[in-house]
Design a protein around this motif. Structure first.
Motif, mmCIF file in Angstrom:
data_model
loop_
_atom_site.group_PDB
_atom_site.id
_atom_site.type_symbol
_atom_site.label_atom_id
_atom_site.label_comp_id
_atom_site.label_asym_id
_atom_site.label_seq_id
_atom_site.Cartn_x
_atom_site.Cartn_y
_atom_site.Cartn_z
ATOM 1 N N ALA A 143 0.836 -1.194 0.000
ATOM 2 C CA ALA A 143 0.000 0.000 0.000
ATOM 3 C C ALA A 143 0.874 1.248 0.000
ATOM 4 O O ALA A 143 1.981 1.246 0.527
ATOM 5 C CB ALA A 143 -0.929 0.010 1.216
ATOM 6 N N CYS A 144 0.362 2.303 -0.595
ATOM 7 C CA CYS A 144 1.051 3.592 -0.639
ATOM 8 C C CYS A 144 0.239 4.603 0.170
ATOM 9 O O CYS A 144 -0.967 4.771 -0.070
ATOM 10 C CB CYS A 144 1.204 4.073 -2.075
ATOM 11 N N ILE A 145 0.877 5.239 1.153
ATOM 12 C CA ILE A 145 0.221 6.290 1.921
ATOM 13 C C ILE A 145 0.180 7.549 1.051
ATOM 14 O O ILE A 145 1.216 7.989 0.542
ATOM 15 C CB ILE A 145 0.979 6.587 3.226
ATOM 16 N N VAL A 146 -1.003 8.126 0.870
ATOM 17 C CA VAL A 146 -1.137 9.300 0.006
ATOM 18 C C VAL A 146 -1.411 10.546 0.840
ATOM 19 O O VAL A 146 -1.990 10.459 1.940
ATOM 20 C CB VAL A 146 -2.256 9.097 -1.037
ATOM 21 N N PRO A 147 -0.979 11.711 0.342
ATOM 22 C CA PRO A 147 -1.205 12.961 1.074
ATOM 23 C C PRO A 147 -2.688 13.227 1.305
ATOM 24 O O PRO A 147 -3.559 12.712 0.598
ATOM 25 C CB PRO A 147 -0.590 14.026 0.152
ATOM 26 N N GLU A 148 -2.964 14.076 2.277
ATOM 27 C CA GLU A 148 -4.348 14.334 2.702
ATOM 28 C C GLU A 148 -5.228 14.812 1.564
ATOM 29 O O GLU A 148 -6.380 14.393 1.436
ATOM 30 C CB GLU A 148 -4.339 15.374 3.829
ATOM 31 N N HIS A 149 -4.723 15.715 0.722
ATOM 32 C CA HIS A 149 -5.558 16.305 -0.320
ATOM 33 C C HIS A 149 -5.264 15.705 -1.698
ATOM 34 O O HIS A 149 -5.643 16.286 -2.721
ATOM 35 C CB HIS A 149 -5.347 17.824 -0.354
#
Length: 233
Positions: A143-149
């Protein structure tokens, strides 16, 4: 593995309990605890059962099993409140699923302009015995953690999210020096830590039950292992 070594390990796992603290709980002297841990003396049955109550273990495990899956490579066992995050994931069943899934998710991140993407992963259990035994295949999810926006329609990858949640965490130094021993035993050590300290594993669709994160620091490689625990609220 001796009774004394098991007792010393359990005491260490119990938030670093000292011999004096255990002695007070057991109604004995610190010297008695020291003798138990050196196997120069053994507790009476009543005291042995009381030890099992303190450390949430069975008498058979305390006296006969090798409970010490600890290792110098394992450091900083802790409870950590992980902030809420958003992620995309990709699962693979193959002969080299960890590499396949991780490479795919890294390629996706690069195609979406996510530089230095934070990648996590975990075993994917939905694999048949035929796939395991006959074809030597296993499952893994990266999995890739993506920025909030972050917003993207790249390759139809769904963005998932989870709220803030507590995890039991253990760090392994140089995990790939002996991965088939260090990583499985690290999970055992962390689960033992949870058991001894009364933390229950959180299993629900609300949070990821466990994951691994690899990174480099000061020329060494590290892996953090996370296991979700039930909130004390």
């Amino acid at each position: 593995m001796s009774f004394g070594q098991n007792l010393q390990f359990l005491r260490k796992m119990h938030r670093g309990m000292t011999q004096d603290e255990l002695a007070e709980k057991m109604g004995v002297s610190r010297q008695t605890i020291s003798k138990w841990e050196m196997d120069s003396a053994f507790p009476e049955m009543e005291k042995a059962i009381a030890l099992c109550d303190v450390f949430s273990c069975s008498l058979d495990a305390l006296l006969r099993e090798n409970m010490n899956s600890d290792n110098e490579a394992y450091t900083d066992i802790r409870i950590e409140k992980v902030p809420s995050f958003r992620y995309v994931m990709y699962a693979v069943i193959s002969g080299a699923p960890e590499e396949d899934a991780t490479n795919h998710i890294k390629a996706w991140a690069a195609s979406c302009g996510l530089e230095q993407a934070e990648i996590i992963g975990w075993d994917f259990p939905a694999v048949s015995q035929e796939q395991i035994n006959v074809y030597h295949m296993h499952g893994y999810t990266a999995a890739c953690i993506v920025p909030e926006h972050f917003v993207s329609d790249c390759r139809q990858m769904e963005i998932l999210s989870q709220g803030e949640h507590p995890y039991a965490v253990l760090t392994i130094k140089n995990p790939f020096s002996a991965p088939f021993a260090l990583i499985p035993n690290a999970y055992k050590t962390l689960l033992r830590y949870m058991e001894v300290n009364g933390f229950e594993h959180k299993l629900s669709k609300e949070v990821l039950p466990c994951w691994e994160k690899c990174y480099e620091k000061d020329g060494d490689s590290f892996m953090d292992i996370y296991i979700a625990i039930k909130s004390s609220k």
